[in-house]
Motif scaffolding. Structure first.
Motif: not given
Length: 202
Positions: A46-50, A57-58, A62-65, A95-97
């Motif tokens: 949930r904290d990494h959805a965006h 897309l890219t 991100s560093p957090a992901l 999406t995570f996998f």
């Protein structure tokens, strides 16, 4: 004996979330069975959805992901928990996998679990979640854990039944982890995917 790390991936959307509650109970039970020094690290999608959408897309996290991905790929064991929507895992879970590099969880001892409104959705673990993790070549333990809304209703028998399933699955995962060390995965970002390959993936 080297301390073991258990990565727990929770794809719950709410806060609080029954998916996260089940994830926490599974992580705690596995750490207990592994014994002293076992560490549970939770990745709450949930904290990494965006960031997950941006990664699709890219092609870059991100560093957090990236930290979340490294938590999973560097663990000794993996627990994954998803809510069931429309008879399958959630889009956030998939999406995570999708953003993991190929081979990231090869051979990793893995426990699969899910939550849903009705026990009728429990088969999604076997016809959707298990095949996904098998495709990724994770070593999925035999017992999967499903928790329906009734399991959280406070009924003593229901709670005991769920606790028994959690204990059995956690015991299987701990036994696999304790029985054979897993080679640490290489950093998936050491050798970036060529740009032409990223374009080919669509």
């Amino acid at each position: 004996m080297t301390a073991r790390t258990i990565a727990v991936v929770s794809a719950g959307l709410g806060n609080p979330s029954s998916t996260r509650l089940l994830a926490d109970r599974l992580g705690a039970a596995t750490a207990r069975d592994l014994g002293r020094g076992a560490e549970v690290r939770v990745v709450d999608l949930r904290d990494h959805a965006h960031d997950l959408v941006n990664n699709l897309l890219t092609g870059f996290p991100s560093p957090a992901l990236r930290e979340a991905i490294e938590t999973v790929t560097g663990a000794d064991a993996l627990i994954v928990v998803t809510p069931i929507f429309n008879a399958s895992y959630s889009g956030l879970f998939k999406t995570f996998f999708d953003v993991l590099e190929p081979g990231s969880v090869d051979g990793m001892p893995t426990l699969i679990a899910a939550t849903g409104g009705s026990a009728r959705h429990s088969l999604a673990l076997e016809h959707a979640v298990r095949p996904l993790l098998a495709y990724l070549r994770a070593a999925v333990v035999p017992t999967a854990v499903f928790a329906a809304s009734d399991d959280w209703a406070g009924d003593a028998d229901a709670d005991r039944t769920l606790a028994d399933r959690i204990d059995r699955a956690a015991g299987e995962l701990a036994a696999v982890v304790a029985g054979r060390p897993r080679a640490r995965a290489a950093d998936p970002y050491d050798e970036p995917v060529p740009f032409a390959e990223l374009l080919a993936r669509g």
